[in-house]
Design a protein around this motif. Structure first.
Motif, short mmCIF file in Angstrom:
data_model
loop_
_atom_site.label_atom_id
_atom_site.label_comp_id
_atom_site.label_asym_id
_atom_site.label_seq_id
_atom_site.Cartn_x
_atom_site.Cartn_y
_atom_site.Cartn_z
N ASN A 199 0.81 -1.22 0.00
CA ASN A 199 0.00 0.00 0.00
C ASN A 199 0.85 1.27 0.00
OD1 ASN A 199 0.97 -0.28 2.59
ND2 ASN A 199 -0.97 0.19 3.60
N ASN A 200 2.15 1.14 -0.15
CA ASN A 200 3.02 2.30 -0.36
C ASN A 200 3.44 2.30 -1.83
OD1 ASN A 200 3.21 3.50 2.28
ND2 ASN A 200 4.43 1.74 2.91
N TRP A 201 2.81 3.16 -2.60
CA TRP A 201 3.06 3.22 -4.03
C TRP A 201 4.13 4.26 -4.31
CZ3 TRP A 201 -2.48 2.90 -6.63
CH2 TRP A 201 -3.07 1.67 -6.25
N ARG A 202 5.17 3.85 -5.02
CA ARG A 202 6.34 4.70 -5.23
C ARG A 202 6.40 5.19 -6.69
NH1 ARG A 202 9.67 3.87 -0.79
NH2 ARG A 202 9.04 2.06 0.47
N PHE A 203 6.75 6.47 -6.83
CA PHE A 203 6.87 7.08 -8.15
C PHE A 203 8.11 7.97 -8.17
CE2 PHE A 203 2.42 6.58 -7.02
CZ PHE A 203 1.87 5.96 -8.14
N HIS A 204 8.45 8.40 -9.38
CA HIS A 204 9.50 9.41 -9.55
C HIS A 204 8.98 10.49 -10.48
CE1 HIS A 204 12.38 6.56 -7.81
NE2 HIS A 204 13.13 7.62 -7.61
N SER A 205 9.29 11.73 -10.12
CA SER A 205 9.03 12.87 -10.99
C SER A 205 10.36 13.59 -11.16
CB SER A 205 7.99 13.81 -10.38
OG SER A 205 7.75 14.92 -11.22
N GLY A 206 11.00 13.34 -12.30
CA GLY A 206 12.38 13.79 -12.44
C GLY A 206 13.25 12.94 -11.52
N LYS A 207 14.01 13.60 -10.66
CA LYS A 207 14.85 12.87 -9.70
C LYS A 207 14.20 12.78 -8.32
CE LYS A 207 19.24 14.09 -11.91
NZ LYS A 207 20.59 14.69 -11.71
N ASN A 208 13.00 13.29 -8.20
CA ASN A 208 12.35 13.34 -6.89
C ASN A 208 11.48 12.10 -6.66
OD1 ASN A 208 13.37 15.98 -6.42
ND2 ASN A 208 11.73 16.82 -7.72
N PRO A 209 11.79 11.30 -5.62
CA PRO A 209 10.95 10.15 -5.30
C PRO A 209 9.67 10.59 -4.59
CG PRO A 209 12.74 10.32 -3.72
CD PRO A 209 12.97 11.40 -4.74
N ILE A 210 8.60 9.90 -4.88
CA ILE A 210 7.30 10.18 -4.26
C ILE A 210 6.75 8.86 -3.73
CG2 ILE A 210 4.95 11.03 -4.63
CD1 ILE A 210 6.03 12.61 -7.04
N VAL A 211 6.38 8.84 -2.47
CA VAL A 211 5.78 7.65 -1.86
C VAL A 211 4.42 8.04 -1.32
CG1 VAL A 211 6.01 5.82 -0.15
CG2 VAL A 211 8.06 6.75 -1.26
N ILE A 212 3.39 7.35 -1.79
CA ILE A 212 2.03 7.62 -1.37
C ILE A 212 1.44 6.38 -0.71
CG2 ILE A 212 -0.29 8.26 -2.14
CD1 ILE A 212 1.70 10.51 -2.38
N LYS A 213 0.94 6.55 0.52
CA LYS A 213 0.27 5.44 1.19
C LYS A 213 -1.21 5.49 0.81
CE LYS A 213 -0.01 2.96 5.55
NZ LYS A 213 0.50 2.89 6.93
N VAL A 214 -1.68 4.43 0.17
CA VAL A 214 -3.04 4.41 -0.38
C VAL A 214 -3.93 3.50 0.47
CG1 VAL A 214 -2.24 4.90 -2.71
CG2 VAL A 214 -2.46 2.53 -1.96
N ARG A 215 -5.23 3.64 0.26
CA ARG A 215 -6.21 2.83 0.98
C ARG A 215 -7.25 2.29 0.00
NH1 ARG A 215 -8.41 6.92 5.39
NH2 ARG A 215 -8.51 8.18 3.47
N VAL A 254 -6.94 1.73 -18.73
CA VAL A 254 -6.14 2.84 -19.24
C VAL A 254 -5.13 3.23 -18.17
CG1 VAL A 254 -7.95 3.71 -20.76
CG2 VAL A 254 -7.80 4.56 -18.41
N THR A 255 -3.99 3.76 -18.58
CA THR A 255 -2.99 4.21 -17.61
C THR A 255 -3.31 5.63 -17.15
OG1 THR A 255 -1.53 4.99 -19.37
CG2 THR A 255 -1.18 2.75 -18.56
N LEU A 256 -2.89 5.95 -15.93
CA LEU A 256 -3.13 7.26 -15.32
C LEU A 256 -1.80 7.88 -14.91
CD1 LEU A 256 -6.01 6.13 -12.93
CD2 LEU A 256 -6.23 6.96 -15.28
N MET A 257 -1.76 9.17 -14.84
CA MET A 257 -0.59 9.90 -14.33
C MET A 257 0.70 9.46 -15.01
SD MET A 257 -1.57 9.99 -10.26
CE MET A 257 -1.55 8.21 -10.12
N ASP A 258 0.67 9.41 -16.34
CA ASP A 258 1.83 8.91 -17.08
C ASP A 258 3.06 9.79 -16.91
OD1 ASP A 258 0.38 6.78 -17.99
OD2 ASP A 258 -0.23 7.75 -19.85
#
Length: 303
Positions: A199-215, A254-258
């Motif tokens: 439930n911790n979904w990890r992304f990158h925007s450029g070099k910045n890591p993003i971790v979102i805890k989802v429910r 469909v994909t989101l937030m590409d």
């Protein structure tokens, strides 16, 4: 220089704990067996055994060399078998694979592999649990992600990343998230990995890591079910692109937030050690790499 027969005698002596017993089993006279072992130790410039009048035990150097000797004999045996069979892969192979990519991607190709190699039999296990290849009755496992156990041999099959997906019906009813933070307002479809609930979904925007805890209101130990839930319009899933490739092509998802890059999920073929790479394993590796290449999916090694 020592010979293969010297290595064979060394391994058998270590297994039996007796040079004389090993010599009898190999139909050698004691003097020949003793000369063989001395020749090996002389070439290696180290003692392999500690000898006494009543016992024979490996030195630390002998214990180390024994593992390599076993692997060398195994590889030679496999090579001889391959030549005798004119390069035809045959035998039984036990495979373990993640449920989703196993059923939707690998299974049709494994059927084609058996058609191409009719002397091969396969036993398949579909599970998202990471099994212990040293204790489980499995020869080869397919695994997503970077390999953490460095003692295993990992052969890359395909590069992939996680993508956020939903059905058009879900988006029409609940709206489309634009950024990872927007996922807090949506029902996220969750599944368990080896370390617990994913439930911790990890992304990158450029070099910045993003971790979102989802429910979400649905959790499962089978990631293929999370994909089915997404297709049914019950929520948003974070899946490997390989798992949902056909659903995306057919418009079911469909994909989101590409613009946000999901975490890497390379698919690898994993086995305990190099001696496990039998002719049938090597044939399967080559067969699957060609299939992924035909799809336009590079292996991690070539990505």
């Amino acid at each position: 220089m020592y010979s293969t027969n010297d290595i064979q005698l060394f391994v058998l002596t270590a297994d039996l704990g007796s040079l004389s017993k090993a010599a009898r089993q190999l139909d050698l006279v004691p003097a020949t067996a003793s000369a063989s072992l001395k020749r090996l130790e002389l070439h290696l410039n180290t003692r392999l055994f500690v000898r006494s009048t009543r016992s024979l035990r490996l030195t630390p150097e002998g214990t180390l060399f024994l593992d390599y000797s076993r692997q060398a004999l195994t590889l030679l045996t496999q090579g001889e078998a391959l030549l005798r069979s004119d390069g035809v892969a045959k035998g039984h192979l036990r495979l373990s694979m993640p449920s989703d990519v196993g059923r939707n991607v690998l299974l049709p190709w494994l059927n084609a592999f058996q058609k191409a190699y009719p002397q091969v039999t396969l036993g398949l296990q579909f599970s998202d649990r990471i099994i212990d290849l040293f204790s489980a009755p499995v020869d080869v496992a397919f695994r997503y992600g970077k390999l953490e156990d460095s003692s295993l041999i990992s052969q890359p099959l395909a590069a992939s990343r996680r993508v956020v997906v939903a059905s058009p019906a879900y988006l029409a009813q609940h709206g489309t998230p634009i950024t990872p933070k927007d996922l807090a307002d949506h029902n996220c479809l969750l599944f368990y990995l080896e370390r617990g609930l994913f439930n911790n979904w990890r992304f990158h925007s450029g070099k910045n890591p993003i971790v979102i805890k989802v429910r979400g209101d649905r959790m499962t130990d089978d990631a293929a079910i999370a994909r089915e839930w997404a297709i049914s319009g019950l929520g948003i899933a974070y899946k490997s692109w390989l798992d949902v490739r056909q659903d995306l092509a057919d418009g079911r998802l469909v994909t989101l937030m590409d613009q946000y890059v999901g975490e890497e999920t390379p698919l690898n073929m994993v086995y305990p050690d190099r001696s496990s790479a039998s002719p049938v394993v090597r044939a399967l590796l080559l067969f699957l790499r060609e299939k992924f290449y035909a799809l336009g999916v590079p292996s991690e090694r070539n990505a």
